[in-house]
Motif scaffolding. Structure first.
Motif, mmCIF file in Angstrom:
data_model
loop_
_atom_site.group_PDB
_atom_site.id
_atom_site.type_symbol
_atom_site.label_atom_id
_atom_site.label_comp_id
_atom_site.label_asym_id
_atom_site.label_seq_id
_atom_site.Cartn_x
_atom_site.Cartn_y
_atom_site.Cartn_z
ATOM 1 N N ARG A 9 18.833 -0.925 -3.740
ATOM 2 C CA ARG A 9 19.293 -1.382 -2.421
ATOM 3 C C ARG A 9 18.161 -2.068 -1.660
ATOM 4 N NH1 ARG A 9 21.900 4.020 -0.102
ATOM 5 N NH2 ARG A 9 21.905 2.814 1.856
ATOM 6 N N LEU A 10 16.967 -1.518 -1.753
ATOM 7 C CA LEU A 10 15.823 -2.121 -1.068
ATOM 8 C C LEU A 10 15.405 -3.435 -1.724
ATOM 9 C CD1 LEU A 10 13.806 1.165 -0.472
ATOM 10 C CD2 LEU A 10 14.835 -0.265 1.307
ATOM 11 N N LEU A 11 15.593 -3.525 -3.033
ATOM 12 C CA LEU A 11 15.242 -4.742 -3.760
ATOM 13 C C LEU A 11 16.028 -5.940 -3.252
ATOM 14 C CD1 LEU A 11 13.516 -5.771 -6.150
ATOM 15 C CD2 LEU A 11 15.444 -5.243 -7.654
ATOM 16 N N ILE A 12 17.265 -5.712 -2.870
ATOM 17 C CA ILE A 12 18.112 -6.799 -2.359
ATOM 18 C C ILE A 12 17.471 -7.454 -1.140
ATOM 19 C CG2 ILE A 12 20.336 -7.305 -1.268
ATOM 20 C CD1 ILE A 12 21.539 -5.044 -3.012
ATOM 21 N N ASP A 13 16.842 -6.640 -0.287
ATOM 22 C CA ASP A 13 16.209 -7.152 0.937
ATOM 23 C C ASP A 13 14.712 -7.387 0.763
ATOM 24 O OD1 ASP A 13 18.617 -7.050 2.391
ATOM 25 O OD2 ASP A 13 18.335 -4.909 2.796
ATOM 26 N N ASP A 14 14.240 -7.378 -0.481
ATOM 27 C CA ASP A 14 12.824 -7.593 -0.780
ATOM 28 C C ASP A 14 11.948 -6.578 -0.046
ATOM 29 O OD1 ASP A 14 10.709 -8.837 -2.076
ATOM 30 O OD2 ASP A 14 10.399 -10.307 -0.480
ATOM 31 N N LEU A 15 12.358 -5.318 -0.100
ATOM 32 C CA LEU A 15 11.645 -4.241 0.583
ATOM 33 C C LEU A 15 11.108 -3.210 -0.417
ATOM 34 C CD1 LEU A 15 13.879 -3.592 3.745
ATOM 35 C CD2 LEU A 15 11.662 -4.756 3.638
ATOM 36 N N THR A 16 10.731 -3.666 -1.587
ATOM 37 C CA THR A 16 10.174 -2.734 -2.565
ATOM 38 C C THR A 16 8.726 -2.412 -2.217
ATOM 39 O OG1 THR A 16 9.620 -4.599 -4.016
ATOM 40 C CG2 THR A 16 11.694 -3.433 -4.420
ATOM 41 N N PHE A 17 8.373 -1.172 -2.405
ATOM 42 C CA PHE A 17 7.050 -0.665 -2.045
ATOM 43 C C PHE A 17 6.207 -0.522 -3.316
ATOM 44 C CE2 PHE A 17 10.519 2.339 -1.962
ATOM 45 C CZ PHE A 17 10.174 3.240 -2.960
ATOM 46 N N ARG A 18 4.976 0.012 -3.160
ATOM 47 C CA ARG A 18 4.021 0.021 -4.272
ATOM 48 C C ARG A 18 4.458 0.929 -5.427
ATOM 49 N NH1 ARG A 18 -1.452 -1.523 -4.319
ATOM 50 N NH2 ARG A 18 -2.139 -1.506 -6.500
ATOM 51 N N LYS A 51 0.812 -1.217 0.000
ATOM 52 C CA LYS A 51 0.000 0.000 0.000
ATOM 53 C C LYS A 51 0.846 1.267 0.000
ATOM 54 C CE LYS A 51 -4.182 -1.684 2.361
ATOM 55 N NZ LYS A 51 -5.183 -1.379 3.418
ATOM 56 N N LEU A 52 2.118 1.138 0.350
ATOM 57 C CA LEU A 52 2.979 2.304 0.543
ATOM 58 C C LEU A 52 3.436 2.903 -0.783
ATOM 59 C CD1 LEU A 52 4.656 4.192 2.400
ATOM 60 C CD2 LEU A 52 6.491 2.480 2.272
ATOM 61 N N VAL A 53 3.162 4.182 -0.952
ATOM 62 C CA VAL A 53 3.622 4.951 -2.101
ATOM 63 C C VAL A 53 4.442 6.134 -1.554
ATOM 64 C CG1 VAL A 53 2.941 6.266 -4.147
ATOM 65 C CG2 VAL A 53 1.572 4.284 -3.417
ATOM 66 N N ILE A 54 5.592 6.376 -2.137
ATOM 67 C CA ILE A 54 6.477 7.442 -1.679
ATOM 68 C C ILE A 54 6.155 8.716 -2.446
ATOM 69 C CG2 ILE A 54 8.863 8.223 -1.490
ATOM 70 C CD1 ILE A 54 8.142 5.962 0.446
ATOM 71 N N GLY A 55 5.767 9.774 -1.706
ATOM 72 C CA GLY A 55 5.380 11.045 -2.306
ATOM 73 C C GLY A 55 6.558 12.000 -2.422
ATOM 74 N N LEU A 56 6.818 12.467 -3.641
ATOM 75 C CA LEU A 56 7.968 13.323 -3.927
ATOM 76 C C LEU A 56 7.543 14.643 -4.549
ATOM 77 C CD1 LEU A 56 10.248 10.612 -5.614
ATOM 78 C CD2 LEU A 56 10.189 11.255 -3.196
ATOM 79 N N GLY A 57 8.383 15.642 -4.413
ATOM 80 C CA GLY A 57 8.254 16.879 -5.177
ATOM 81 C C GLY A 57 9.153 16.781 -6.393
ATOM 82 N N ASN A 58 8.689 17.278 -7.539
ATOM 83 C CA ASN A 58 9.572 17.234 -8.706
ATOM 84 C C ASN A 58 10.376 18.526 -8.824
ATOM 85 O OD1 ASN A 58 7.273 18.620 -9.532
ATOM 86 N ND2 ASN A 58 6.934 17.392 -11.367
ATOM 87 N N GLY A 59 10.564 19.079 -10.002
ATOM 88 C CA GLY A 59 11.521 20.158 -10.200
ATOM 89 C C GLY A 59 11.357 21.365 -9.302
ATOM 90 N N TRP A 60 10.126 21.678 -8.907
ATOM 91 C CA TRP A 60 9.901 22.854 -8.055
ATOM 92 C C TRP A 60 10.572 22.702 -6.692
ATOM 93 C CZ3 TRP A 60 7.618 21.987 -3.374
ATOM 94 C CH2 TRP A 60 6.896 20.794 -3.227
ATOM 95 N N ALA A 61 10.812 21.465 -6.246
ATOM 96 C CA ALA A 61 11.379 21.222 -4.913
ATOM 97 C C ALA A 61 12.904 21.201 -4.904
ATOM 98 C CB ALA A 61 10.851 19.897 -4.361
#
Length: 330
Positions: free
Chosen positions: A289-298, A259-269
């Protein structure tokens, strides 16, 4: 869309009573004022939105379209109507035929004394009940809380979103933090929420603190954030007893990776030392790096499409190539 975006959130719309005279300035009214019933209130040209979506569909873009409710300086829900009435108007309006679901983005207000700097219990319950009704209708339900509104590093709870953190080592004067208010919805209505997009780009967020004050790299912070959630068994402990009006005890709130989605700012940030910014290349480094530990999010979400290319940043293109490969991004 050619950059690989597969979900678009259109801002903003709501359903409100015709007797509500306190509409925010950015909303125009698309409703029949002679009708004695709640109606759709939006700043969107729904005809143009519908036409754009049809164009995208006809050109092979498989995209889910959600409509955002709230926004900074936006009103909270009109609790003079019931969730059932709200859904009834949804079904009978253009919203139902245009959008696949909703995204909750209720936040605070620049005016520190505004009534919309506190979430009433009626508002929180209405949000939760609409989540339930939406899922029963086969819709997508998403929420996009600022990082402090769903904070994996804190057990504190408050319905206010005009808080300071006096013990903070960086910008303790900032007056617009929340304290896990969105956790209430997840405590009672978690099965009815599909996506939880955390705004790491919240002003002076924990993410920004780590990067601009503690001098951690954006890539390391993203890895640490997800690893920290994993160390907590993908859940957040929230002490709801700090607000007796919610009538909940302290409990663990699930926040699974699917369910986890990482919210980012694009060029304005970029380079403003107020919002967390991470480049597509840094995102890729963290993701690998997270893929190695099977920690990929949505996935990732970013604000906003209209800033595409600002300061030379094409966040969607970079993320699309990372997630789907260059052959899937034109």
């Amino acid at each position: 869309m050619q950059d690989g975006v597969n979900v678009v959130v259109w801002a903003f719309a709501d359903i409100r009573s015709v007797d509500d005279n306190s509409e925010p300035s950015f909303l125009s009214i698309q409703r029949d004022l002679s009708a004695a019933q709640p109606s759709v209130v939006t700043n969107l040209n729904l005809t143009a939105v519908s036409s754009t979506i049809h164009y995208l569909n006809n050109n092979g873009h498989k995209i889910h379209h959600l409509v955002s409710i709230g926004g900074w300086n936006g009103q909270h829900l009109d609790t003079t109507i019931t969730p059932t009435q709200w859904m009834d108007i949804w079904h009978r309006s253009e919203l139902s035929s245009i959008f696949h679901g909703i995204d909750w983005d209720l936040e605070g207000n620049d005016n520190l004394t505004s009534e919309f700097n506190v979430f009433t219990m009626d508002c929180l319950e209405m949000m939760g009940e609409i989540c339930r009704l939406m899922k029963q209708d086969g819709r997508i339900v998403s929420m996009t809380p600022p990082q402090s509104y769903l904070n994996i590093q804190s057990s504190a709870f408050s319905r206010y979103v005009n808080l300071t953190v006096p013990t903070r080592s960086w910008h303790p004067e900032f007056h617009y933090f929340g304290s896990n208010v969105y956790a209430y919805i997840l405590a009672k209505y978690n099965p009815y929420v599909d996506l939880i997009s955390i705004q790491l780009y919240e002003s002076y967020s924990n993410a920004a603190l780590a990067v601009y004050h503690d001098r951690m790299s954006p890539q390391d912070y993203l890895v640490q954030y997800v690893q920290g959630l994993a160390a907590q068994q993908f859940q957040i402990y929230v002490d709801f007893s700090q607000d007796p009006s919610v009538e909940l005890q302290g409990q663990y709130i699930p926040l699974p990776l699917d369910k986890l989605v990482i919210g980012l700012g694009n060029g304005w940030a970029l380079d403003n030392e107020k919002q967390y910014y991470i480049s597509p290349a840094q995102c890729q480094g963290a993701y690998e790096r997270l893929l190695i530990d099977d920690l990929t999010f949505r996935g990732f979400v970013f604000w906003t499409i209209e800033s595409r290319g600002e300061n030379g940043v094409y966040l969607a293109k970079g993320l699309g190539e990372m997630l789907f490969g260059k052959d899937h991004v034109s």
